[in-house]
Each structure stands twice: as C-alpha cells, then as structure tokens.
Design a protein around this motif. Structure first.
Motif, PDB file in Angstrom:
ATOM      1  N   SER A  98       0.820  -1.210   0.000  1.00 15.42           N
ATOM      2  CA  SER A  98       0.000   0.000   0.000  1.00 15.42           C
ATOM      3  C   SER A  98       0.859   1.267   0.000  1.00 15.42           C
ATOM      4  N   ILE A  99       2.137   1.144   0.387  1.00 18.63           N
ATOM      5  CA  ILE A  99       3.026   2.314   0.341  1.00 18.63           C
ATOM      6  C   ILE A  99       3.798   2.364  -0.981  1.00 18.63           C
ATOM      7  N   VAL A 100       4.253   1.198  -1.422  1.00 21.06           N
ATOM      8  CA  VAL A 100       5.083   1.177  -2.641  1.00 21.06           C
ATOM      9  C   VAL A 100       4.240   1.453  -3.898  1.00 21.06           C
ATOM     10  N   ALA A 101       2.997   0.938  -3.919  1.00 23.17           N
ATOM     11  CA  ALA A 101       2.167   1.111  -5.123  1.00 23.17           C
ATOM     12  C   ALA A 101       1.923   2.591  -5.467  1.00 23.17           C
ATOM     13  N   PRO A 102       1.449   3.419  -4.494  1.00 27.09           N
ATOM     14  CA  PRO A 102       1.296   4.845  -4.855  1.00 27.09           C
ATOM     15  C   PRO A 102       2.624   5.543  -5.106  1.00 27.09           C
ATOM     16  N   ALA A 103       3.698   5.103  -4.415  1.00 28.17           N
ATOM     17  CA  ALA A 103       5.005   5.733  -4.647  1.00 28.17           C
ATOM     18  C   ALA A 103       5.411   5.539  -6.107  1.00 28.17           C
ATOM     19  N   LEU A 104       5.177   4.337  -6.629  1.00 30.92           N
ATOM     20  CA  LEU A 104       5.502   4.067  -8.037  1.00 30.92           C
ATOM     21  C   LEU A 104       4.590   4.868  -8.962  1.00 30.92           C
ATOM     22  N   GLU A 105       3.292   4.860  -8.627  1.00 30.89           N
ATOM     23  CA  GLU A 105       2.282   5.453  -9.499  1.00 30.89           C
ATOM     24  C   GLU A 105       2.466   6.956  -9.645  1.00 30.89           C
ATOM     25  N   PHE A 106       2.789   7.618  -8.525  1.00 31.23           N
ATOM     26  CA  PHE A 106       2.780   9.090  -8.545  1.00 31.23           C
ATOM     27  C   PHE A 106       4.171   9.697  -8.702  1.00 31.23           C
ATOM     28  N   LYS A 107       5.158   8.882  -9.110  1.00 29.38           N
ATOM     29  CA  LYS A 107       6.485   9.476  -9.311  1.00 29.38           C
ATOM     30  C   LYS A 107       6.487  10.435 -10.497  1.00 29.38           C
ATOM     31  N   SER A 108       5.483  10.280 -11.382  1.00 25.27           N
ATOM     32  CA  SER A 108       5.407  11.202 -12.521  1.00 25.27           C
ATOM     33  C   SER A 108       5.054  12.626 -12.099  1.00 25.27           C
ATOM     34  N   GLU A 109       4.517  12.788 -10.884  1.00 28.62           N
ATOM     35  CA  GLU A 109       4.188  14.146 -10.420  1.00 28.62           C
ATOM     36  C   GLU A 109       5.340  14.749  -9.609  1.00 28.62           C
ATOM     37  N   GLY A 110       6.487  14.097  -9.628  1.00 29.96           N
ATOM     38  CA  GLY A 110       7.664  14.651  -8.959  1.00 29.96           C
ATOM     39  C   GLY A 110       7.998  13.919  -7.679  1.00 29.96           C
ATOM     40  N   PHE A 111       9.222  14.147  -7.199  1.00 30.94           N
ATOM     41  CA  PHE A 111       9.756  13.440  -6.048  1.00 30.94           C
ATOM     42  C   PHE A 111       9.082  13.864  -4.749  1.00 30.94           C
TER      43      PHE A 111
END
Lengths: 147, 337
Positions: A98-111
């Motif tokens: 549940s933490i890694v999935a959004p981290a991967l998904e939203f990396k396109s919006e910046g670090f």
C-alpha cells in the motif's frame, strides 16, 4: 421512471452478481497462511543464526516488508492479491504494497509532491489509527500497572 | 434542417458520417473486435512518459486517422467537440492543441461519444459548421489512478466492477458524408435512482439509458424491432440486465438486437474484466470500429447508439452522494430502409 429508489435498490441487489465469498475466503486462508508460515520459517532461521526472539521478529518483519515491496515493484504482488484478497492485505506484506504502489504510481508528479506526498494515501489511515490505538492501549496498560 | 420531434428528440436532415477511426490499447486489441480497429498500440504508454500524455497521444492519433480516412485536413474542420475522463479534460486539450481547430471541450463522462456526435451533427445540420469532428478517449491506467487505486495496489475487484477501455474514437461529420446518416438525436436527462456503489456503475447508469430510450420511442413512435442494433455505451452485464427490466416495466421489450459496447469489446471470461468494459473510449472505439464498419458494409441498417455516463467525482462519492447519470442517443441509418 415507474420505479422508486427503494424499488430500484432491491432490483440492483437481485440482479448484481455476488462476490464468490467461499472461494475468496479459501484463497485468503491459503495465501495468508502461507505468508505466515514463511514468516515463522524466517523467524526460526534468524533464531538459529543467533538472533534473540525480539530481534528475530523484527528481522522477519523487515524481510516480509522487503518481499512485499519487491514483488510490488516487479508487478507480481497485484496479480497474487487479485485472488488472495485479505490473504495478502492483512499481513505486513499488504502494508508494504500500500506504500510502494502509490510511490511508483505518482512518481510522474515529482519526487516531493508526487511520490513522497502520495506514498501514504492508502497507508495513512492505517498509521493514524494504528498509532492512536497503541497510545490508548499504552495508557490502559499504564493505569493497570499503577495498582 | 434540424427540428425538434416531440419533447426530447431532434430530427436532422442530411447529416452523415464522412470518416471515422478508432485507436485502442493492447488489451482491447486482444479482444473479439480486434479486426475492426484502425490501430492497436502494443505499448500501453503509447510511447509517452505518463498515462495522461498517453491518452492525449491517443486522441491526436485517432483524430489524424479519422481526418485521413475522411480525406479532410485540419483546416477544413470548423469545430471539434471532444472530452475525456481526466480532470479538466486534459486528454482532449493537450492532445488536440496542435490542430488549430476551434475546440469545445465536453464533460459527459462515458456519455461523451454520443454527446460529441450529437453536437457535431446539430452544428453541421444547422449550417453552423461545414464539417465537425466528434471524439473521445479513455485510458485504463490514467482513469485508475484518478478514480480508484494505483495500478500495483493489491486490491480485489467485485464481480460488478468494470474495466476502463484504453481507446478512443473519432467521427468526422458533414453534409456530404457518404457514410451512415445521423437521423435523430435525443439528449438525455440526468437520472439518479440512489445507487451509491462506485463498483456498480452499470446499475447507476441503467435508469438514464432507460429514460432516454423511452423518450426516444415516445417522441418518434418507433419500436425496438425497427432497429438492427440497439447498443448502450458501458452498462456492462449487470447494467444491461437492469436496463432490460426497467424497459419491460415501461412495456417496451428489448430483443436480441440489444447489446452493450462494454459486453462486446472484451472476452469477459478470458480477459478477466468482470462485468465488461467502461469509459468514454468504450462506446467511442466500438462505434468507430464494429458499428460503423458493419453499417458501411451494409450488414447493419438502422442503429440506435447510446452512450451512458456516470456523473460523479471521487469527492462526491467520498461524501456519500449517490451517482447521477445521463445517456444520449444517436439514431444512425445506412439509408437502406
């Protein structure tokens, strides 16, 4: 329409396919059980290599979190979870996912505003209620120990 | 010339499809309608870095292909109606910014294809535009991250959940088009029978489709049997069953000529899509492949095409609101009857 909201609600209930509960529970039991068995095996292994019970438990959690995160990263976790449901969600592997999935998904919006901020969108409530309830339990324990 | 028929329907004169195209993703390209699509992208990202850019790229591709097939240039299009599911409709505005065509962005959720086609047809029929373009798209990955969960999140989908189609369709409409005629359009009313389940959008949208169909039959005096095909946009298996029952309560029986684009685009068992396809691109890509191909080949004569849209936002759902829906209808005719 010649149907009331309540009448339509009943129609929807009647027509909608139900989740296959028995199948879902069997999957959850088997996969959840398998994860726990792996956890136990890891704990025993760590103890054999000389770790104390407390350290072995921590090392087991860390290893399972790593495995959950790794399998999320290589697109395997969601394929197992699709069948396993609560079996993968409830153990600590679900928390990692549940933490890694959004981290991967939203990396396109910046670090910062993407990956780091969105990392806790799913796990956030778990953390809030987990920490809040541990404070409450801690207080209860403290009160009991006064007497 | 456009004129109102009854309360909700607009009859049109000689407005016809001049060209059309569909572009879809890999999963849709593995489905039963694969042969009819103009382009199947093996790369889900369409060569772009983000899912939103991928959807914009899809819109750009599908319009270019439709223009080519219509033998038209961007300069010859007087107006474009387009929309998608992304916040502020960025799939359309970013995808179409290079064309330099007067642009109206639409938001009708998954009803966008029929909505855009309706507006294009009315603009052309009234002479406000010589040639107009109607298009829409959706992308599974872009929609999931906006409306549901991150792609890699390990969740379980209920049987009533649907799969957002990665795909889009574009139709060029003009008075001198040689394709199917757009004979009538019915603009839907917002319907809400209190469904709150975000995983059962078919159930939320079925009442809107039922109202629009009922309005159309009442306005025109036509019957379901007058058509070779009646298709809704993305009600899926549960929603289309509910539509049949709602129509029966109104004493209108939908026969075997009724189906749903969400049931056609995937092999539901093999492709694991539960209740079927959904999204703007579902009705858009099915219209611009299977339906219009078969009409042009003379295999389908009269078609009622409905697109159904659920008009909620993630915020309204979190606030416990029910899901309002709308369905627009377009009567396409190959002119044989």
């Amino acid at each position: 329409m010649a149907v009331t909201n309540m009448g339509y609600g009943n129609m929807v209930k009647r027509k909608s396919k139900k989740s296959p509960l028995l199948k879902n529970m069997l999957w959850a039991f088997c996969v959840g059980g398998a994860i726990c068995t792996v956890g136990q095996a890891l704990a025993d292994l760590f103890k054999q290599y000389g770790l104390s019970l407390l350290d072995a438990s921590s090392a087991t959690s860390i290893t399972l979190i790593f495995l959950g995160a790794f399998l999320t990263g290589v697109n395997i976790f969601d394929k197992i979870a699709k069948h396993a449901g609560a079996g993968t969600l409830v153990p600590i592997t679900g928390f990692a996912n549940s933490i890694v999935a959004p981290a991967l998904e939203f990396k396109s919006e910046g670090f910062v505003l993407g990956m780091s901020a969105k990392m806790f969108t799913i796990a956030g409530p778990v953390l809030v209620f987990g920490i809040a309830s541990s404070v409450v339990y801690g207080l209860i324990l403290w009160i009991f120990r006064l007497f | 010339m456009a004129q109102r028929i009854g309360r909700y329907t607009i009859g049109l004169g000689n407005t016809a499809v001049k060209g059309y195209a569909s572009v879809v993703g890999k999963k849709e390209g593995e489905g039963p309608l694969a042969a009819g699509f103009d382009y199947i992208s093996e790369d889900t990202a369409f060569g772009e870095k983000t899912w939103e850019k991928a959807e914009s790229r899809l819109q750009k591709d599908v319009l270019s292909r439709a223009l080519n097939k219509a033998g038209a240039t961007p300069d010859s299009i007087d107006i474009i109606f387009s929309g998608d599911l992304l916040n502020q409709c960025i799939g359309s505005s970013y995808g179409l910014r290079e064309f330099n065509i007067p642009f109206i962005g639409l938001y009708g959720a998954c009803s966008t294809m029929a909505e855009a086609l309706t507006l294009s047809a009315v603009f052309v029929d009234t002479g406000c535009a010589g040639m107009a373009a109607a298009l829409t798209s959706s992308h599974f990955c872009a929609a999931e991250r906006q409306f549901r969960f991150p792609l890699e999140y390990g969740g379980q989908r209920p049987p009533s959940a649907q799969w957002t189609v990665t795909g889009g369709g574009a139709v060029i409409v003009s008075r001198d088009g040689t394709g199917p005629l757009i004979k009538e359009v019915t603009i839907g009313r917002i319907a809400d029978l209190g469904v709150k389940d975000i995983n059962n959008m078919g159930a939320a949208m079925a009442p809107a489709a039922a109202e629009t169909l009922k309005d159309y039959f009442a306005d025109t005096g036509r019957k379901p049997d007058d058509f070779d095909l009646i298709t809704t946009g993305d009600l899926g298996s549960d929603g289309s069953e509910l539509l049949r029952e709602l129509m029966e309560r109104e004493n209108i029986k939908l026969g075997t000529n009724y189906t749903d684009c969400g049931l056609m685009i995937y092999d539901r068992e093999k492709q694991d899509v539960h209740a079927g396809g959904s999204g703007c691109g579902c009705s858009g890509s099915v219209l611009c492949s299977f339906i219009l191909n078969n009409m042009c080949q003379g295999k389908l004569g009269e078609v009622l095409f409905l697109s159904t849209g659920a008009l909620m936002s993630p915020m309204s759902v979190q606030q416990g609101e029910s899901i309002p829906s709308v369905a627009h209808l377009v009567h396409l005719s190959s002119g044989r009857k």
